[in-house]
Design a protein around this motif. Structure first.
Motif, short mmCIF file in Angstrom:
data_model
loop_
_atom_site.label_atom_id
_atom_site.label_comp_id
_atom_site.label_asym_id
_atom_site.label_seq_id
_atom_site.Cartn_x
_atom_site.Cartn_y
_atom_site.Cartn_z
N ILE A 5 47.20 45.16 56.54
CA ILE A 5 46.45 44.46 55.49
C ILE A 5 46.25 45.40 54.31
O ILE A 5 45.88 46.55 54.46
CB ILE A 5 45.11 43.95 56.04
N GLY A 6 46.56 44.88 53.13
CA GLY A 6 46.44 45.67 51.91
C GLY A 6 47.69 46.48 51.60
O GLY A 6 47.72 47.22 50.64
N THR A 7 48.74 46.33 52.42
CA THR A 7 50.00 47.04 52.18
C THR A 7 51.02 46.05 51.65
O THR A 7 50.73 44.87 51.47
CB THR A 7 50.53 47.68 53.48
N LEU A 77 35.03 44.20 59.24
CA LEU A 77 34.51 44.82 58.01
C LEU A 77 35.58 45.65 57.32
O LEU A 77 35.71 45.63 56.09
CB LEU A 77 33.28 45.68 58.32
N GLU A 78 36.35 46.38 58.10
CA GLU A 78 37.43 47.20 57.54
C GLU A 78 38.48 46.31 56.86
O GLU A 78 38.98 46.64 55.79
CB GLU A 78 38.06 48.05 58.64
N VAL A 79 38.80 45.19 57.47
CA VAL A 79 39.77 44.26 56.88
C VAL A 79 39.22 43.72 55.56
O VAL A 79 39.95 43.66 54.56
CB VAL A 79 40.10 43.12 57.86
N ARG A 80 37.96 43.35 55.52
CA ARG A 80 37.37 42.85 54.27
C ARG A 80 37.44 43.91 53.17
O ARG A 80 37.73 43.62 52.02
CB ARG A 80 35.92 42.42 54.49
N VAL A 85 39.98 46.02 48.17
CA VAL A 85 40.68 47.09 47.45
C VAL A 85 42.03 46.58 46.96
O VAL A 85 42.42 46.82 45.81
CB VAL A 85 40.84 48.34 48.36
N ALA A 86 42.77 45.87 47.82
CA ALA A 86 44.09 45.35 47.44
C ALA A 86 43.96 44.33 46.31
O ALA A 86 44.76 44.34 45.37
CB ALA A 86 44.77 44.73 48.66
N ARG A 91 44.58 42.86 40.60
CA ARG A 91 44.01 42.41 39.33
C ARG A 91 44.22 43.45 38.23
O ARG A 91 44.52 43.11 37.09
CB ARG A 91 42.53 42.10 39.49
N GLU A 92 44.09 44.70 38.60
CA GLU A 92 44.29 45.77 37.62
C GLU A 92 45.74 45.80 37.13
O GLU A 92 45.99 45.92 35.92
CB GLU A 92 43.93 47.12 38.24
N ARG A 93 46.69 45.65 38.06
CA ARG A 93 48.11 45.61 37.66
C ARG A 93 48.38 44.43 36.74
O ARG A 93 49.10 44.55 35.75
CB ARG A 93 49.01 45.54 38.90
#
Length: 130
Positions: A5-7, A77-80, A85-86, A91-93
């Protein structure tokens, strides 16, 4: 699964798999909770010697279940956190890309840039799924 997740491997399929697994774990947790409560109720009707033997096992199983439950909640919680972060990075990109498009000016240049981005995305999808 939660490591992905997030990769770059994160996507709709992974999201669906994650949601299904969370649902299954929640259902199993409810069943275990019901069984622990039923066993506790059954101990109240047992003789003292039977109840004392069963109580030690019940206490251990309950403690083990609570530990697993806490680990599961920490993973959620870690997944959230990873998703947040992802999403922020995405959004920043996108915002940076909009800024570049605006800096380029004319619609012809913007269109060429958009086409290049679409080609890059298509190439990455092919690379990612092959």
């Amino acid at each position: 699964m939660t490591r992905k997740i997030g990769t770059r491997e994160d996507g709709a399929v992974l999201e669906t798999q994650y949601k299904l697994q969370v649902d299954v774990v929640n259902q199993l947790g409810q069943r275990i909770e019901q069984q622990l409560q039923a066993q506790e109720s059954a101990m109240s009707t047992m003789s003292r010697t039977e109840a004392s033997r069963s109580r030690a096992t019940h206490v251990k199983l309950t403690r083990d279940f609570r530990r697993v439950e806490a680990t599961f909640k920490n993973l959620q919680l870690e997944v959230r956190r990873k998703k947040a972060v992802a999403d922020a990075a995405r959004r920043e990109r996108e915002e940076e890309e909009r800024g570049r498009m605006e800096e380029m000016g004319g619609s012809g240049q913007a269109r060429r840039m958009q086409m290049q981005i679409e080609e890059d995305v298509s190439f990455l999808k092919i690379e990612f799924f092959c």
